[in-house]
Scaffold this motif. Structure first.
Motif, PDB file in Angstrom:
ATOM      1  N   ARG A 155      53.171  40.074  42.910  1.00  0.00           N
ATOM      2  CA  ARG A 155      53.605  38.892  43.649  1.00  0.00           C
ATOM      3  C   ARG A 155      52.701  37.718  43.280  1.00  0.00           C
ATOM      4  NH1 ARG A 155      53.445  39.579  49.625  1.00  0.00           N
ATOM      5  NH2 ARG A 155      55.308  38.258  49.723  1.00  0.00           N
ATOM      6  N   ASN A 162      46.557  34.808  44.738  1.00  0.00           N
ATOM      7  CA  ASN A 162      47.421  35.849  44.189  1.00  0.00           C
ATOM      8  C   ASN A 162      46.811  37.238  44.349  1.00  0.00           C
ATOM      9  OD1 ASN A 162      49.472  34.084  43.470  1.00  0.00           O
ATOM     10  ND2 ASN A 162      48.612  33.694  41.444  1.00  0.00           N
ATOM     11  N   CYS A 163      45.499  37.332  44.293  1.00  0.00           N
ATOM     12  CA  CYS A 163      44.850  38.613  44.606  1.00  0.00           C
ATOM     13  C   CYS A 163      45.140  39.011  46.051  1.00  0.00           C
ATOM     14  CB  CYS A 163      43.345  38.513  44.386  1.00  0.00           C
ATOM     15  SG  CYS A 163      42.829  38.560  42.654  1.00  0.00           S
ATOM     16  N   GLU A 164      45.047  38.061  46.952  1.00  0.00           N
ATOM     17  CA  GLU A 164      45.344  38.341  48.355  1.00  0.00           C
ATOM     18  C   GLU A 164      46.771  38.848  48.528  1.00  0.00           C
ATOM     19  OE1 GLU A 164      44.546  34.774  50.519  1.00  0.00           O
ATOM     20  OE2 GLU A 164      42.369  34.878  50.221  1.00  0.00           O
ATOM     21  N   LEU A 165      47.716  38.217  47.818  1.00  0.00           N
ATOM     22  CA  LEU A 165      49.116  38.623  47.927  1.00  0.00           C
ATOM     23  C   LEU A 165      49.318  40.072  47.494  1.00  0.00           C
ATOM     24  CD1 LEU A 165      51.043  35.546  46.456  1.00  0.00           C
ATOM     25  CD2 LEU A 165      51.064  36.334  48.826  1.00  0.00           C
ATOM     26  N   ASN A 166      48.499  40.533  46.557  1.00  0.00           N
ATOM     27  CA  ASN A 166      48.646  41.878  46.013  1.00  0.00           C
ATOM     28  C   ASN A 166      47.629  42.860  46.595  1.00  0.00           C
ATOM     29  OD1 ASN A 166      50.795  41.638  43.707  1.00  0.00           O
ATOM     30  ND2 ASN A 166      49.529  39.810  43.527  1.00  0.00           N
ATOM     31  N   HIS A 167      46.991  42.441  47.688  1.00  0.00           N
ATOM     32  CA  HIS A 167      46.062  43.304  48.437  1.00  0.00           C
ATOM     33  C   HIS A 167      44.921  43.801  47.556  1.00  0.00           C
ATOM     34  CE1 HIS A 167      49.175  43.127  51.486  1.00  0.00           C
ATOM     35  NE2 HIS A 167      50.041  43.642  50.624  1.00  0.00           N
ATOM     36  N   LEU A 168      44.398  42.896  46.737  1.00  0.00           N
ATOM     37  CA  LEU A 168      43.277  43.211  45.865  1.00  0.00           C
ATOM     38  C   LEU A 168      42.078  42.359  46.237  1.00  0.00           C
ATOM     39  CD1 LEU A 168      45.078  43.187  42.389  1.00  0.00           C
ATOM     40  CD2 LEU A 168      44.568  45.191  43.801  1.00  0.00           C
ATOM     41  N   ASN A 169      40.898  42.932  46.094  1.00  0.00           N
ATOM     42  CA  ASN A 169      39.701  42.108  46.197  1.00  0.00           C
ATOM     43  C   ASN A 169      39.646  41.169  44.999  1.00  0.00           C
ATOM     44  OD1 ASN A 169      38.738  43.382  48.551  1.00  0.00           O
ATOM     45  ND2 ASN A 169      37.821  45.028  47.325  1.00  0.00           N
TER      46      ASN A 169
END
Length: 271
Positions: free
Chosen positions: A70, A159-166
């Protein structure tokens, strides 16, 4: 002028300005640097910039080669698709387009996680951060994203937040022609749009391979500037992807995108 026309400017003309910034050692593309980019890794994002990007981009995963990822992008439903380009306050938003070369690289990494698993990866000219995100999803041990646009750095974190990544580390400077870093893999997409920039990339990537034995993967849909450059003779075609219809429409009818492995024949020679 609608963003469709604006995008044509990015494709055909404004990239010359952006290329000059890449060629510069300072690599600063925007006069808004000090106003909008009081951000560094590990610190909160500038709330004004975050709010602006969240309001003026759309979260989407459709129309691209990687529906698993995403991204916040500029789409026909965004306000600035129809607004005049000069009203966008932060310089040309190259990061807000998911370019075909980056799509191909990201798709290849997701389908072939062994390419990055347990390895250190540099995503050069990262833009929206999709390829770096794909590397993290596929098990890379270390990922560094690089872009000269500070707003791209903010967008990557969103975009990291959207993909649940640190968030992965992000460096906002021109690292081309710097010392060769100790990376297992360098990935770059859609960066061969200017001859002088392409020459610099060719020389620097060859140095990274010679000194550090770095592997290099390049994504490009076959633009003239890329295919006509001397680097083309030193590339091995890894895989070709047919582009989704939406991406075709937004890229002047380009129908496919290719991942290339850069294997210079003289990589062991001094350059």
């Amino acid at each position: 002028m609608a963003f469709r026309g604006w995008k044509r400017l990015l494709l055909l003309g404004r990239q010359n300005t952006f290329a000059k910034a890449w060629r510069s050692r300072r690599g600063v593309p925007s006069l808004h640097w000090k106003r909008c980019c009081h951000w560094s890794a590990g610190k909160p994002l500038d709330p004004e910039v975050r709010a602006f990007l969240e309001e003026n981009t759309e979260v989407t995963s459709s129309g691209h080669l990687t529906p698993e990822i995403r991204l916040r992008l500029l789409t026909p439903r965004c306000k600035f698709w129809k607004e005049k380009p000069d009203l966008w306050p932060y310089g040309d938003p190259f990061w807000a387009i998911y370019w075909p070369g980056g799509q191909a690289l990201s798709r290849y990494i997701l389908d072939n996680p062994r390419v990055v698993k347990g390895r250190s990866v540099l995503d050069l000219g990262s833009g929206c951060g999709a390829t770096a995100i794909a590397a993290v999803m596929s098990g890379a041990s270390q990922v560094l994203a690089n872009d000269i646009d500070p707003i791209a750095g903010v967008a990557m974190i969103l975009n990291c937040e959207l993909n649940h990544l640190n968030p992965f580390p992000i460096t906002i400077k021109n690292i081309i022609n710097s010392e060769a870093g100790n990376w297992d893999l360098i990935v770059l997409g859609d960066m061969f749009y200017d001859e002088q920039l392409a020459d610099s990339l060719h020389h620097w990537l060859k140095k990274c391979i010679r000194i550090q034995q770095t592997e290099v993967l390049i994504g490009d849909p076959g633009r003239h500037q890329f295919l006509s450059h001397s680097i083309r003779s030193q590339l091995h075609k890894v895989i070709e992807y047919s582009l989704p219809e939406y991406t075709r429409q937004e890229n002047n009818g380009l129908t496919s995108s290719i991942v290339w492995s850069y294997q210079p024949s003289n990589s062991l020679e001094n350059s």
